[in-house]
Structure formats: C-alpha cells, structure tokens
Design an enzyme around this catalytic site. Structure first.
Site, mmCIF file in Angstrom:
data_model
loop_
_atom_site.group_PDB
_atom_site.id
_atom_site.type_symbol
_atom_site.label_atom_id
_atom_site.label_comp_id
_atom_site.label_asym_id
_atom_site.label_seq_id
_atom_site.Cartn_x
_atom_site.Cartn_y
_atom_site.Cartn_z
ATOM 1 N N GLU A 203 -2.951 57.994 2.492
ATOM 2 C CA GLU A 203 -3.424 56.721 3.050
ATOM 3 C C GLU A 203 -4.083 56.924 4.419
ATOM 4 O O GLU A 203 -5.091 56.288 4.725
ATOM 5 C CB GLU A 203 -2.249 55.734 3.163
ATOM 6 C CG GLU A 203 -1.744 55.271 1.792
ATOM 7 C CD GLU A 203 -0.538 54.342 1.884
ATOM 8 O OE1 GLU A 203 -0.058 54.063 3.003
ATOM 9 O OE2 GLU A 203 -0.081 53.890 0.810
ATOM 10 N N LYS B 22 -1.647 43.728 9.662
ATOM 11 C CA LYS B 22 -2.462 42.965 8.712
ATOM 12 C C LYS B 22 -3.144 41.775 9.396
ATOM 13 O O LYS B 22 -2.818 41.446 10.553
ATOM 14 C CB LYS B 22 -1.565 42.514 7.555
ATOM 15 C CG LYS B 22 -1.048 43.674 6.685
ATOM 16 C CD LYS B 22 -0.117 43.149 5.587
ATOM 17 C CE LYS B 22 0.347 44.263 4.656
ATOM 18 N NZ LYS B 22 1.231 43.722 3.569
ATOM 19 N N TYR C 80 -4.498 49.728 -2.422
ATOM 20 C CA TYR C 80 -3.477 49.023 -3.203
ATOM 21 C C TYR C 80 -3.618 49.286 -4.707
ATOM 22 O O TYR C 80 -3.130 48.485 -5.516
ATOM 23 C CB TYR C 80 -3.531 47.517 -2.908
ATOM 24 C CG TYR C 80 -2.897 47.123 -1.589
ATOM 25 C CD1 TYR C 80 -1.582 47.485 -1.280
ATOM 26 C CD2 TYR C 80 -3.604 46.368 -0.652
ATOM 27 C CE1 TYR C 80 -0.995 47.116 -0.074
ATOM 28 C CE2 TYR C 80 -3.021 45.988 0.564
ATOM 29 C CZ TYR C 80 -1.711 46.367 0.841
ATOM 30 O OH TYR C 80 -1.134 45.992 2.027
ATOM 31 N N ASN D 187 3.183 39.046 5.316
ATOM 32 C CA ASN D 187 4.303 39.855 5.829
ATOM 33 C C ASN D 187 3.892 40.836 6.931
ATOM 34 O O ASN D 187 4.588 41.791 7.228
ATOM 35 C CB ASN D 187 5.069 40.524 4.688
ATOM 36 C CG ASN D 187 4.239 41.520 3.911
ATOM 37 O OD1 ASN D 187 3.099 41.805 4.286
ATOM 38 N ND2 ASN D 187 4.792 42.067 2.844
ATOM 39 N N HIS E 161 1.798 46.797 7.111
ATOM 40 C CA HIS E 161 1.937 47.781 6.036
ATOM 41 C C HIS E 161 2.487 49.075 6.603
ATOM 42 O O HIS E 161 2.149 49.469 7.714
ATOM 43 C CB HIS E 161 0.567 48.089 5.403
ATOM 44 C CG HIS E 161 0.610 49.297 4.497
ATOM 45 N ND1 HIS E 161 1.039 49.222 3.196
ATOM 46 C CD2 HIS E 161 0.319 50.618 4.721
ATOM 47 C CE1 HIS E 161 1.008 50.444 2.653
ATOM 48 N NE2 HIS E 161 0.574 51.297 3.557
HETATM 49 P P1 IDP Z 1 5.399 46.915 1.018
HETATM 50 O O1 IDP Z 1 4.235 46.390 1.821
HETATM 51 O O2 IDP Z 1 6.709 46.491 1.631
HETATM 52 O O3 IDP Z 1 5.329 48.403 0.762
HETATM 53 P P2 IDP Z 1 4.670 46.545 -1.795
HETATM 54 O O4 IDP Z 1 5.645 46.245 -2.878
HETATM 55 O O5 IDP Z 1 4.056 47.902 -1.759
HETATM 56 O O6 IDP Z 1 5.363 46.170 -0.406
HETATM 57 O O7 IDP Z 1 3.521 45.451 -1.917
HETATM 58 C C1 IDP Z 1 2.336 45.601 -1.160
HETATM 59 C C2 IDP Z 1 1.964 44.275 -0.556
HETATM 60 O O8 IDP Z 1 1.614 43.372 -1.617
HETATM 61 C C3 IDP Z 1 3.095 43.560 0.185
HETATM 62 O O9 IDP Z 1 3.284 44.011 1.505
HETATM 63 C C4 IDP Z 1 2.596 42.117 0.161
HETATM 64 O O10 IDP Z 1 1.555 41.934 1.127
HETATM 65 C C5 IDP Z 1 1.973 42.056 -1.240
HETATM 66 N N1 IDP Z 1 2.932 41.559 -2.237
HETATM 67 C C6 IDP Z 1 3.940 42.230 -2.819
HETATM 68 N N2 IDP Z 1 4.610 41.481 -3.691
HETATM 69 C C7 IDP Z 1 4.000 40.276 -3.671
HETATM 70 C C8 IDP Z 1 4.231 39.045 -4.364
HETATM 71 O O11 IDP Z 1 5.145 38.902 -5.178
HETATM 72 N N3 IDP Z 1 3.369 38.018 -4.062
HETATM 73 C C9 IDP Z 1 2.358 38.141 -3.178
HETATM 74 N N4 IDP Z 1 2.116 39.288 -2.490
HETATM 75 C C10 IDP Z 1 2.929 40.331 -2.737
HETATM 76 MG MG MG Z 2 4.046 49.496 -0.429
#
Ligand code: IDP
Ligand code: MG
Length: 152
Positions: A126, A9, A49, A112, A115
């Site tokens: 994807e 990212k 997303y 974070n 992805h």
């Molecule tokens: P993942 O990336 O571990 O699969 P997902 O639940 O699919 O996690 O969420 C996609 C992305 O959305 C996360 O990696 C993060 O960048 C963002 N995200 C998820 N939950 C939150 C939140 O509570 N606040 C802000 N961003 C979030």
């Molecule tokens: Mg995810």
C-alpha cells in the site's frame, strides 16, 4: 521493522482532525517516512480497496475516499501494523475503544476517519501504491530513536 500506510480520510481532513490524528501516531513513536496531501483518484481507490470489490459497500467506499482530499502517511516502526491499528480502533467506530481515534471521534463505519494497513505485506504494497520512491525518506534517524525502540 514494519511499514504501514495511514490515510487521514476525507472526513478527518474536513473535520479539522488531521493534526489530532497524526499526533497520535507521532507520539506513539512511529517514524514518518512519507506524508502528502492528495486527492485519491478512482483508479487508486479501486486498487487500494480491491479486496472489497465484491462487497455491497464498495461503490460507496470508493466515492467516500475520492470525495475530498486526504493526507497519506507512510510510517515505520517495530510492529507498526498492529501498533497503528490499536491506535486507530475497530472498523465500526461504535465498537472502538475509548482512547482510540475511532473510539474518540467517530460513530459510523461510513465515516471512520482513518485507514491503516492490516498486515506487513499489505503495508509494503500500500505504501508503494501511494508513494513513489522519491517521496519516501526511510533513511533518516531521530536522536530519540534509542529511547523509543531497541536498535537492531
Ligand atoms: P479497516 O479500515 O478497519 O481495515 P476494512 O474491513 O478493511 O476496515 O474496510 C475498509 C473500509 O471500508 C472501512 O474502513 C470503511 O471505511 C469501509 N467499510 C467497511 N465495512 C463497511 C460497511 O459495512 N459499510 C460501509 N463501509 C464499510
Ligand atoms: Mg482494512
């Protein structure tokens, strides 16, 4: 054999962690079948997303992933989905195990770093969203393949 879409990212690229992040998948044994440096369009971000469309963080998430270039990788291997997700670590970096990418380099869910697809079906879909057929090279083999995975 599974396929997963990995995205380094914008924060990963900006912080100079792209090599470190890619290295971890490479040394795990996953095979690179596609890789590119790119800016994610809003259209692609919203498609990628889509499952999170109704979440309050969705606009912030789209802004984040489109804010600066990323590196997209298509990886292949046995159990590639789960293998990559354990290498990545939990979604909230403060809960991620030390030794995982997020556990070693990140603190907040908003930044974070990486992805990884969450199911074999999503991995295929994807990868197809991010790469054209001409950009993928699934056919190449490595001399070390028999030392990494049972050849089926
Ligand atoms: P993942 O990336 O571990 O699969 P997902 O639940 O699919 O996690 O969420 C996609 C992305 O959305 C996360 O990696 C993060 O960048 C963002 N995200 C998820 N939950 C939150 C939140 O509570 N606040 C802000 N961003 C979030
Ligand atoms: Mg995810």
């Amino acid at each position: 054999m599974e396929r997963t879409l990995i995205i380094v990212k914008p924060d990963g690229v900006q912080r100079g962690l792209a090599g470190e992040i890619i290295k971890r998948f490479e040394q795990r044994g996953l095979k690179i079948i596609g890789m590119k440096f790119m800016l994610v369009s809003r259209e692609l971000a919203e498609k990628h997303y889509a499952i999170h469309r109704e979440r309050d963080f969705f606009p912030k998430l789209v802004n984040y992933i489109t804010s600066s270039p990323v590196i997209a990788l298509a990886l292949e291997g046995p159990n590639a989905i789960l293998a990559a997700r354990t290498t990545i670590g939990k979604t909230k970096p403060f809960e991620a195990e030390a030794g995982s990418i997020r556990g070693d380099f990140a603190l907040e869910v908003d930044y974070n770093l990486v992805h990884g697809s969450d199911s074999p079906e999503n991995g295929l879909a994807e990868v197809a969203n991010f790469f054209s057929e001409a950009e993928l090279f699934p056919g190449w083999s490595r001399n070390v393949d028999p030392w990494i995975a049972v050849q089926r």
